[in-house]
Motif scaffolding. Sequence first.
Motif, PDB file in Angstrom:
ATOM      1  N   SER A 132       0.742  -1.299   0.063  1.00  0.00           N
ATOM      2  CA  SER A 132      -0.090   0.037  -0.009  1.00  0.00           C
ATOM      3  C   SER A 132       1.006   1.243  -0.066  1.00  0.00           C
ATOM      4  N   ALA A 133       0.076   2.534  -0.416  1.00  0.00           N
ATOM      5  CA  ALA A 133       0.935   3.700  -0.131  1.00  0.00           C
ATOM      6  C   ALA A 133       1.550   3.985   0.984  1.00  0.00           C
ATOM      7  N   THR A 134       1.152   3.336   2.235  1.00  0.00           N
ATOM      8  CA  THR A 134       1.629   3.610   3.488  1.00  0.00           C
ATOM      9  C   THR A 134       2.786   2.474   3.864  1.00  0.00           C
ATOM     10  N   GLY A 135       2.835   1.553   2.795  1.00  0.00           N
ATOM     11  CA  GLY A 135       4.099   0.903   2.897  1.00  0.00           C
ATOM     12  C   GLY A 135       3.494  -0.482   3.576  1.00  0.00           C
ATOM     13  N   ASN A 136       2.469  -0.701   3.975  1.00  0.00           N
ATOM     14  CA  ASN A 136       1.896  -2.010   4.414  1.00  0.00           C
ATOM     15  C   ASN A 136       1.807  -3.390   3.321  1.00  0.00           C
ATOM     16  N   SER A 137       2.285  -4.452   3.566  1.00  0.00           N
ATOM     17  CA  SER A 137       2.329  -5.507   2.830  1.00  0.00           C
ATOM     18  C   SER A 137       0.969  -6.163   3.070  1.00  0.00           C
ATOM     19  N   LEU A 138       0.299  -6.516   1.999  1.00  0.00           N
ATOM     20  CA  LEU A 138      -0.979  -7.453   1.808  1.00  0.00           C
ATOM     21  C   LEU A 138      -1.007  -8.086   0.470  1.00  0.00           C
ATOM     22  N   SER A 139      -1.936  -9.156   0.588  1.00  0.00           N
ATOM     23  CA  SER A 139      -2.150  -9.912  -0.745  1.00  0.00           C
ATOM     24  C   SER A 139      -3.366  -9.783  -1.161  1.00  0.00           C
ATOM     25  N   ALA A 140      -3.726 -10.088  -2.442  1.00  0.00           N
ATOM     26  CA  ALA A 140      -4.897 -10.330  -3.037  1.00  0.00           C
ATOM     27  C   ALA A 140      -5.082 -11.645  -3.477  1.00  0.00           C
ATOM     28  N   MET A 141      -6.104 -12.434  -3.238  1.00  0.00           N
ATOM     29  CA  MET A 141      -6.277 -13.793  -3.729  1.00  0.00           C
ATOM     30  C   MET A 141      -7.507 -13.839  -4.826  1.00  0.00           C
ATOM     31  N   GLY A 142      -7.131 -14.428  -5.893  1.00  0.00           N
ATOM     32  CA  GLY A 142      -8.087 -14.581  -6.947  1.00  0.00           C
ATOM     33  C   GLY A 142      -8.474 -16.099  -6.866  1.00  0.00           C
ATOM     34  N   TRP A 143      -9.772 -16.072  -6.759  1.00  0.00           N
ATOM     35  CA  TRP A 143     -10.173 -17.794  -6.947  1.00  0.00           C
ATOM     36  C   TRP A 143     -11.156 -18.052  -8.157  1.00  0.00           C
ATOM     37  N   SER A 144     -10.518 -18.732  -9.084  1.00  0.00           N
ATOM     38  CA  SER A 144     -11.111 -18.855 -10.343  1.00  0.00           C
ATOM     39  C   SER A 144     -12.344 -19.981 -10.078  1.00  0.00           C
ATOM     40  N   ARG A 145     -13.744 -19.411  -9.956  1.00  0.00           N
ATOM     41  CA  ARG A 145     -14.777 -20.265  -9.833  1.00  0.00           C
ATOM     42  C   ARG A 145     -15.765 -20.142 -10.925  1.00  0.00           C
ATOM     43  N   SER A 146     -16.742 -21.020 -10.996  1.00  0.00           N
ATOM     44  CA  SER A 146     -17.826 -21.067 -12.089  1.00  0.00           C
ATOM     45  C   SER A 146     -18.338 -19.358 -12.391  1.00  0.00           C
ATOM     46  N   SER A 147     -18.477 -18.519 -11.477  1.00  0.00           N
ATOM     47  CA  SER A 147     -18.886 -17.171 -11.676  1.00  0.00           C
ATOM     48  C   SER A 147     -17.878 -16.276 -11.533  1.00  0.00           C
ATOM     49  N   THR A 148     -16.701 -16.517 -11.567  1.00  0.00           N
ATOM     50  CA  THR A 148     -15.784 -15.452 -11.621  1.00  0.00           C
ATOM     51  C   THR A 148     -14.808 -15.480 -12.768  1.00  0.00           C
ATOM     52  N   PRO A 149     -13.734 -14.674 -12.959  1.00  0.00           N
ATOM     53  CA  PRO A 149     -12.826 -14.555 -14.111  1.00  0.00           C
ATOM     54  C   PRO A 149     -11.985 -15.790 -13.872  1.00  0.00           C
TER      55      PRO A 149
END
Length: 606
Positions: free
Chosen positions: A535-552
């Motif tokens: 983030s702009a504040t320097g904090n680390s984080l992660s984003a998870m993308g789960w490919s299911r039938s209704s998602t990309p």
Amino acid sequence: MPAPKRWVVTPPVSAATAALRSQLDCPEPIASLLASRGITDPKPFLDPSLDDLLDPLTLLGMTAAVARIEQAVRQGEKILIYGDYDVDGTVATVLLKTAIERTAAPGKPAQVTYHVPHRIREGYGMQTNVLGLAANSGITLVISVDTGIRAFAAAAEARALGLDLIVTDHHLPDGAAGIPDALAVINPAQPGCPYLNKNLCGAAVAFKLAQALLQNAAQTPDQQLRLKQTIIPSFLKLVAIATIADSVSLTGENRAIAWLGLRELANPIQPGLRALMQVAKLPLDRPPTATEVGFRLAPRINAAGRMDVASDVVELFLTRDSHIARELAQKLDDLNQDRRATEAAALEAIEMQLLTMTSPEGLYAPEVIVLSHPEWHRGVLGILASRVVDRTGRPALVMTESDGDAHGSGRSIAGFHLLDALTAIHDIDATLFTRFGGHAHAVGFSLPTTRLPLLRDRIKLHSTSLLIQEMLIPEIVCDLELMQADLTPDLCQWIDRCAPFGNAAPEPVFLTRNLILSAPIRIIKERHICIPLVSATGNSLSAMGWSRSSTPDWPTRCAAFDLRPGSAIDAVFRLRENKHPQYGGVELELIDLAPAQSPLNSPTYK
């Protein structure tokens, strides 16, 4: 790559937000979220109690129903509970049978049996031949649960057989025909019913009857205290499961039912419920979430009615034998595996049919999609219809055919009332369907196979005039736009306090801009992704993308955007807190993303 979706951000409610933030001492996004959802008194929302349950005697027909059941119990009459084969119907059967038996005097047990129909052999609704068998066996009182509001023929047959009939249901009545001619009809949706909560599920309606019976039976102060402190909370465990599984509105009284019931599900004592939670791999040392109930418990309960006989569910929740409970729970788990395999095979055939329905640009016509195949299992048609809606953004009717008849389920999109649509195309000459019913978003029906072309023509003509383009553009509604500094564990914990989430009270969806990739995207099992962010504040984080039938398909989408370390993205997500001791922290569960400042993701406010 999937067509881009429209991002819509809910506008803030400034005055109410300030008042709530002061009252709760909570992060501003939480106060804004509550204000936008119309929460002005946070006490019953954040901390519901049994006092938030409405008086069951305000349901039209309740007084007459209670009096007749009490008479039957006193006189030792045989009572039949006529259920249904899904979560709602089986749970309702268990609740009412248990309650009636509890009201009997010591040494004079109530004579209560039940019938749960077979989905394939009998289909949905009360059957006159079952009533005939009941009358011949000496039954004098029949109580329907989660069915019966359109059972006019069954009600007439019950009267002819000398059976008293009590209908408890939550489905919409037939506006033109009225309600069945029964001794009592309990349904908050029926005309003239003053009950304030019109959105009870079928099991909750049965629970209200159970609650009224139990309150009448609790005569002494000790009995009344035990009813409030032990018995009613115990019943709410199953009512919560049905409320969540049936996707009714999780607001008002329904929220209280779900909140209280989920709390009671921590460390359940009843052997069947405990065994089912164990095979579903749910921890027994904390309350499950609504998501866990909806996606891990409910499918296993539904699997019995979809693939075999739903009476196994009733026996599971009634048994006191741990060994029998484990066997039945394992059977439901095995049936759920069979259901998933059957569903996967059908989805492959559906994809082939859908390919023939798209334009050269890959778009679908603005109409209800109708699919049919003789090999699809009737038990998974509703699930398949939901998958088609997810895939196409159109309402869908999915059918299977056998012995000259087609049986189907339908699911819809926001703004298109599917039951009204079926009613309209049937009422042209009242010869299209053999039977149909349901509500705005889900229907079931049957018709002779020879009428399938007529169904396709009529539903196409009806829907093309109603499905305007605005309804068919995929839309993601974001509750709030969060600043990067808002993404903290404290906010995650407050979101957990706002649970349970469900229909009409969805889990919050957030938008945050200009998140920077700090490392290459990691692909998990060829279908899912993990995006390391800073983030702009320097904090680390992660984003998870789960490919299911209704998602990309997340790996394909990220590759199309050429995302790499240093790239900036705008993301739409649900917020999570990963509590793993080594790699835990704030986590975004992705719903959509696009390169920062892209015209693809310029949100609108409404």
